[in-house]
Each structure stands twice: as C-alpha cells, then as structure tokens.
Enzyme design. Structure first.
Site, PDB file in Angstrom:
ATOM      1  N   CYS A 169      62.436  50.250  27.270  1.00  0.00           N
ATOM      2  CA  CYS A 169      61.709  50.280  25.986  1.00  0.00           C
ATOM      3  C   CYS A 169      62.615  50.886  24.912  1.00  0.00           C
ATOM      4  O   CYS A 169      63.642  50.297  24.567  1.00  0.00           O
ATOM      5  CB  CYS A 169      60.410  51.058  26.180  1.00  0.00           C
ATOM      6  SG  CYS A 169      59.303  51.077  24.757  1.00  0.00           S
ATOM      7  N   ASP A 217      55.097  40.354  25.991  1.00  0.00           N
ATOM      8  CA  ASP A 217      55.342  41.603  25.266  1.00  0.00           C
ATOM      9  C   ASP A 217      54.741  41.491  23.869  1.00  0.00           C
ATOM     10  O   ASP A 217      55.077  40.580  23.110  1.00  0.00           O
ATOM     11  CB  ASP A 217      56.852  41.849  25.171  1.00  0.00           C
ATOM     12  CG  ASP A 217      57.195  43.276  24.782  1.00  0.00           C
ATOM     13  OD1 ASP A 217      56.538  43.807  23.863  1.00  0.00           O
ATOM     14  OD2 ASP A 217      58.123  43.844  25.377  1.00  0.00           O
ATOM     15  N   HIS A 250      55.156  44.091  28.491  1.00  0.00           N
ATOM     16  CA  HIS A 250      56.058  45.190  28.167  1.00  0.00           C
ATOM     17  C   HIS A 250      55.830  46.332  29.168  1.00  0.00           C
ATOM     18  O   HIS A 250      54.708  46.657  29.509  1.00  0.00           O
ATOM     19  CB  HIS A 250      55.778  45.686  26.749  1.00  0.00           C
ATOM     20  CG  HIS A 250      56.731  46.742  26.289  1.00  0.00           C
ATOM     21  ND1 HIS A 250      57.948  46.437  25.721  1.00  0.00           N
ATOM     22  CD2 HIS A 250      56.659  48.091  26.305  1.00  0.00           C
ATOM     23  CE1 HIS A 250      58.579  47.558  25.408  1.00  0.00           C
ATOM     24  NE2 HIS A 250      57.817  48.572  25.768  1.00  0.00           N
TER      25      HIS A 250
END
Length: 282
Positions: A169, A217, A250
C-alpha cells in the site's frame, strides 16, 4: 527476546534483560483500524532466527527504529527492506520479516512514522491516522531508506551488493521511488502502491520493479496499472512488470484484513521471490 543493536555492533548493556532489551519499540498485535474479526493471520515462528531491534543513524535527533529478522549464526545474506502500510510496524509486518528470514534473507522493517511519537497501529480512527502518515513526506522517507541501505552495507550479516525492497500500500509507492532514487537497491516488489506520482518517472528506474495489483482496488484504478505498463515499455524497462489479480481487492496480501485473498497472496509471494532471485537479491 529482541535486542537493540548499534551500527558498530551490540554493546553488552544492550543485552541487559532488565533494561532496554526487555521492552520492544514496536506495537504488539495487529493494526486495530484494519483487523478483521475473523482474521486468522499467518504466524511464523522465530526458530532458527535472530530477532533484533536496531536504531539506525539517519541524521535526525533520534535515530530510526527498525525491526530486524535474520538467519541465526554467522554468514552474510541478501537483505530485503520491508515497508509497511499506513498502519506502521505491527505483527503482520514483523511476520513478513520472519517469513523472509526463514528463507535465508535479512529482513528489516523501519518505523517511518516514529517521529510523530504516536503508537500508530493502536489507532482505530483513520481520521487520526492519515495526518500522521502525511507528515512523513517523500524526501524524509526516501532519506530514511538511504539510511537503512547504508546501515545494511556496514553489517557483517548482510551482503552489501544484494539489497532489495518490498512494500505494501503506502509502502508500495515507497518501493517505486527507492528503485528510482537509491542506487543501493537492486530490485523491488511493490504490492498495490499508488502509481500516480511514479508513472511520469518510469524512465528513471535504476532497479527493476515487480508491481502486484488488484483488479477490484477502489483506490488504484486499472487505468493506472495500464499506464504504468505502457510507460515501462516505452522506456525499455524490460526487467519491470505489473501483475493484476482481477478478482482481488486492495490489501490482498494482508492476512489480518477482510480483503485477504489467499490465492493471490500466495501467487504474488512466489513471483516476488522469483523476481528477487532473478535480479541478484539472493
């Protein structure tokens, strides 16, 4: 029991159980803001490993804390810097380090948010977390990464010419920048790191990067993945590539989160290891 180390080696009083070594610098547990109620995270034992906590000189008033996991005993090993998500260094990041150490790597996770003085993984409110993360600007973080690579090059247990970096991330974007700016980085693997600021810099990559991204995502559009792929091809960066997992979300590698996707995580991990081996981080 973790021990604190110094750039010139561990001093006897660093091993005094009643003082510094008895208290960890890092949060015990998983990031409160993202922990799933039914999570069953992977727990890697420290058998056969040396677990340490280092203080790395970085030019700041207080040195950079880092969690280090490495094979026990003598010998020099390839090293991988592990860059956390926005939640800082907690049990998931520490376990990733132990997984890599169990495979023969020196794995080090610096606490890039330590200057705030806030125990970031303990926060449950994203409104409190985001301003702290924002304080860690690109220049500061990239300087900390350079401090870590310099420190690793001075350690007898690390191969100075075999340093890689991986991140998740927020940390994924740090990986891309490190591969551009840091000549000590030989290869990088970026897990779902934002691409907007690095797409225009694709031609400046010094080290090959493997990007691992999620088709579902909500923060990184597939168009960014396509744009980066095209930018890499245009720049002739054949050693770098991106892999998109269409059904993943994600955070698909984070086994303590609801977004965890075991199949995508396993495949991405295998690709990561192969990428490092192929580019001299072994």
């Amino acid at each position: 029991m973790p021990t604190l180390t110094r750039p010139d080696g561990t001093a006897p009083h660093d091993l005094h159980v009643g003082r510094r070594a008895a208290v960890s610098m890092f949060f015990a547990g998983y990031a409160v803001a993202a922990l799933a109620q039914d999570a069953k995270p992977i727990r890697t034992p420290a058998d056969g490993l040396t677990i340490e906590e280092a203080l790395i000189p970085n030019g700041a008033d207080k040195p950079l804390p880092a969690y280090v996991a490495r094979p026990a005993g003598k010998g020099a090993h390839a090293a991988i810097i592990v860059v956390n998500e926005i939640f800082g260094v907690h049990d998931y990041i520490k376990d990733v380090c132990r997984r890599l150490a169990a495979l023969g790597y020196v794995a080090i996770a610096p606490d890039f948010f330590y200057r705030s003085g806030v125990n970031l993984p303990a926060l449950s409110d994203f409104a409190q977390i985001r301003p702290i993360v924002a304080q860690a600007g690109d220049t500061q973080v990239d300087g900390d990464v350079r401090a870590v690579t310099a420190w690793l090059k001075g350690q007898a247990f690390a191969k100075p010419g075999a340093i890689g970096i991986t991140g998740f991330c927020w940390g994924g974007t740090v990986v891309w920048r490190a591969a551009i700016d840091n000549p000590d980085i030989k290869a990088g693997v970026a897990w779902y790191g934002r691409l907007g600021t690095v797409i225009p810099r694709a031609a400046a990559l010094r080290a090959p990067v493997l990007g691992l991204y999620a088709g579902k995502d909500q923060g990184i559009p597939a168009s960014d993945v396509t744009a980066m792929t095209e930018a890499l091809a245009k720049a002739g960066k054949s050693g770098s590539s991106l892999r998109l997992y269409p059904e993943a979300e994600h955070g698909f590698h984070a086994d303590y989160r609801a977004s965890y996707d075991a199949a995508a995580a396993k495949d991405g991990w295998a690709l990561m290891l192969a990428h490092f081996r192929a580019h001299g981080v072994a």
